[in-house]
Design a protein around this motif. Structure first.
Motif, PDB file in Angstrom:
ATOM      1  N   LEU A   1       0.833  -1.212   0.000  1.00  0.00           N
ATOM      2  CA  LEU A   1       0.000   0.000   0.000  1.00  0.00           C
ATOM      3  C   LEU A   1       0.864   1.257   0.000  1.00  0.00           C
ATOM      4  CD1 LEU A   1      -2.854  -1.068   2.438  1.00  0.00           C
ATOM      5  CD2 LEU A   1      -3.051  -0.634  -0.024  1.00  0.00           C
ATOM      6  N   GLU A   2       1.990   1.236   0.704  1.00  0.00           N
ATOM      7  CA  GLU A   2       2.917   2.372   0.684  1.00  0.00           C
ATOM      8  C   GLU A   2       3.497   2.572  -0.721  1.00  0.00           C
ATOM      9  OE1 GLU A   2       3.660   4.716   2.921  1.00  0.00           O
ATOM     10  OE2 GLU A   2       2.173   3.817   4.255  1.00  0.00           O
ATOM     11  N   LEU A   3       3.844   1.481  -1.384  1.00  0.00           N
ATOM     12  CA  LEU A   3       4.386   1.566  -2.732  1.00  0.00           C
ATOM     13  C   LEU A   3       3.341   2.106  -3.708  1.00  0.00           C
ATOM     14  CD1 LEU A   3       6.812   1.013  -4.580  1.00  0.00           C
ATOM     15  CD2 LEU A   3       5.920  -1.309  -4.902  1.00  0.00           C
ATOM     16  N   ILE A   4       2.113   1.620  -3.606  1.00  0.00           N
ATOM     17  CA  ILE A   4       1.036   2.118  -4.469  1.00  0.00           C
ATOM     18  C   ILE A   4       0.818   3.602  -4.223  1.00  0.00           C
ATOM     19  CG2 ILE A   4      -1.449   2.000  -4.892  1.00  0.00           C
ATOM     20  CD1 ILE A   4      -1.203  -1.055  -4.324  1.00  0.00           C
ATOM     21  N   ALA A   5       0.775   4.009  -2.974  1.00  0.00           N
ATOM     22  CA  ALA A   5       0.567   5.428  -2.641  1.00  0.00           C
ATOM     23  C   ALA A   5       1.696   6.297  -3.183  1.00  0.00           C
ATOM     24  CB  ALA A   5       0.446   5.600  -1.132  1.00  0.00           C
ATOM     25  N   LEU A   6       2.925   5.811  -3.089  1.00  0.00           N
ATOM     26  CA  LEU A   6       4.071   6.561  -3.603  1.00  0.00           C
ATOM     27  C   LEU A   6       3.971   6.702  -5.125  1.00  0.00           C
ATOM     28  CD1 LEU A   6       6.817   7.869  -2.808  1.00  0.00           C
ATOM     29  CD2 LEU A   6       7.856   5.643  -3.300  1.00  0.00           C
ATOM     30  N   PHE A   7       3.667   5.613  -5.805  1.00  0.00           N
ATOM     31  CA  PHE A   7       3.520   5.659  -7.259  1.00  0.00           C
ATOM     32  C   PHE A   7       2.358   6.570  -7.647  1.00  0.00           C
ATOM     33  CE2 PHE A   7       5.624   1.417  -8.712  1.00  0.00           C
ATOM     34  CZ  PHE A   7       6.801   1.804  -8.119  1.00  0.00           C
ATOM     35  N   TRP A   8       1.264   6.494  -6.907  1.00  0.00           N
ATOM     36  CA  TRP A   8       0.095   7.326  -7.194  1.00  0.00           C
ATOM     37  C   TRP A   8       0.448   8.804  -7.056  1.00  0.00           C
ATOM     38  CZ3 TRP A   8      -4.662   5.873  -8.932  1.00  0.00           C
ATOM     39  CH2 TRP A   8      -5.678   6.812  -8.856  1.00  0.00           C
ATOM     40  N   ARG A   9       1.132   9.132  -5.973  1.00  0.00           N
ATOM     41  CA  ARG A   9       1.509  10.525  -5.718  1.00  0.00           C
ATOM     42  C   ARG A   9       2.378  11.095  -6.837  1.00  0.00           C
ATOM     43  NH1 ARG A   9       3.216   9.965  -0.823  1.00  0.00           N
ATOM     44  NH2 ARG A   9       1.251  10.659   0.051  1.00  0.00           N
ATOM     45  N   TYR A  10       3.275  10.273  -7.369  1.00  0.00           N
ATOM     46  CA  TYR A  10       4.197  10.727  -8.418  1.00  0.00           C
ATOM     47  C   TYR A  10       3.724  10.344  -9.816  1.00  0.00           C
ATOM     48  CZ  TYR A  10       7.392  12.444  -4.946  1.00  0.00           C
ATOM     49  OH  TYR A  10       7.941  13.175  -3.926  1.00  0.00           O
ATOM     50  N   GLN A  11       2.460   9.945  -9.933  1.00  0.00           N
ATOM     51  CA  GLN A  11       1.826   9.631 -11.212  1.00  0.00           C
ATOM     52  C   GLN A  11       2.618   8.608 -12.020  1.00  0.00           C
ATOM     53  OE1 GLN A  11       1.092  13.424 -13.064  1.00  0.00           O
ATOM     54  NE2 GLN A  11      -0.188  14.102 -11.403  1.00  0.00           N
ATOM     55  N   ILE A  12       3.097   7.587 -11.343  1.00  0.00           N
ATOM     56  CA  ILE A  12       3.827   6.497 -11.984  1.00  0.00           C
ATOM     57  C   ILE A  12       2.823   5.397 -12.319  1.00  0.00           C
ATOM     58  CG2 ILE A  12       5.568   4.702 -11.590  1.00  0.00           C
ATOM     59  CD1 ILE A  12       7.029   6.809  -9.843  1.00  0.00           C
ATOM     60  N   ASP A  13       2.941   4.860 -13.500  1.00  0.00           N
ATOM     61  CA  ASP A  13       2.035   3.828 -13.985  1.00  0.00           C
ATOM     62  C   ASP A  13       1.984   2.653 -13.000  1.00  0.00           C
ATOM     63  OD1 ASP A  13       0.406   2.269 -15.566  1.00  0.00           O
ATOM     64  OD2 ASP A  13       1.972   1.755 -17.004  1.00  0.00           O
ATOM     65  N   LEU A  14       0.789   2.274 -12.614  1.00  0.00           N
ATOM     66  CA  LEU A  14       0.591   1.190 -11.657  1.00  0.00           C
ATOM     67  C   LEU A  14       0.469  -0.178 -12.327  1.00  0.00           C
ATOM     68  CD1 LEU A  14      -2.016   2.892  -9.306  1.00  0.00           C
ATOM     69  CD2 LEU A  14       0.417   2.573  -8.882  1.00  0.00           C
ATOM     70  N   ALA A  15       0.314  -0.216 -13.639  1.00  0.00           N
ATOM     71  CA  ALA A  15       0.101  -1.482 -14.345  1.00  0.00           C
ATOM     72  C   ALA A  15       1.174  -2.536 -14.053  1.00  0.00           C
ATOM     73  CB  ALA A  15      -0.034  -1.245 -15.844  1.00  0.00           C
ATOM     74  N   PRO A  16       2.455  -2.172 -13.931  1.00  0.00           N
ATOM     75  CA  PRO A  16       3.447  -3.216 -13.636  1.00  0.00           C
ATOM     76  C   PRO A  16       3.218  -3.937 -12.309  1.00  0.00           C
ATOM     77  CG  PRO A  16       4.544  -1.287 -14.518  1.00  0.00           C
ATOM     78  CD  PRO A  16       3.117  -0.895 -14.256  1.00  0.00           C
ATOM     79  N   LEU A  17       2.510  -3.308 -11.375  1.00  0.00           N
ATOM     80  CA  LEU A  17       2.282  -3.927 -10.065  1.00  0.00           C
ATOM     81  C   LEU A  17       1.231  -5.033 -10.105  1.00  0.00           C
ATOM     82  CD1 LEU A  17       2.338  -0.819  -7.708  1.00  0.00           C
ATOM     83  CD2 LEU A  17       4.169  -2.465  -8.141  1.00  0.00           C
ATOM     84  N   ARG A  18       0.405  -5.043 -11.140  1.00  0.00           N
ATOM     85  CA  ARG A  18      -0.652  -6.049 -11.169  1.00  0.00           C
ATOM     86  C   ARG A  18      -0.116  -7.467 -11.294  1.00  0.00           C
ATOM     87  NH1 ARG A  18      -3.248  -4.332 -16.839  1.00  0.00           N
ATOM     88  NH2 ARG A  18      -2.144  -5.802 -18.162  1.00  0.00           N
TER      89      ARG A  18
END
Length: 101
Positions: A54-71
């Motif tokens: 959840l911390e990693l997702i929040a960090l990526f979200w904050r910096y507008q980094i594509d989340l698709a690789p996490l799936r």
């Protein structure tokens, strides 16, 4: 597990420093290496907990980094199947496009 993401633009040196500080504070992430505009790092799945993810997702979200690789985490492990639940704020961004091979 190796992960590769595409970085976005940072607004200042301090902004970039805070991103990497946030990434460094997630203790299951190691061997961070920049390659062009991409960032490659290892995730120790034995230490990756729901809270750390959840911390990693929040960090990526904050910096507008594509989340698709996490799936890939939800696809490879029952432990992270909750990632694919549509009720989460990130679902549309994580599942909206194909992931690069």
């Amino acid at each position: 597990m190796k992960m590769q993401i595409r970085l976005t633009s940072f607004y200042s040196y301090g902004d970039e420093r805070r991103f990497f500080q946030g990434l460094d504070e997630i203790d299951c992430i190691k061997n961070i290496k920049g390659v062009g505009r991409d960032l490659i790092f290892d995730i120790n799945l034995n230490y990756l907990s729901k809270e750390r993810l959840l911390e990693l997702i929040a960090l990526f979200w904050r910096y507008q980094i594509d989340l698709a690789p996490l799936r890939v985490l939800a696809e490879r492990s029952k432990k992270f199947a909750w990632l694919s639940e549509e009720c989460h704020y990130w679902h549309g961004h994580m599942y909206s496009r194909d992931v690069r091979p």
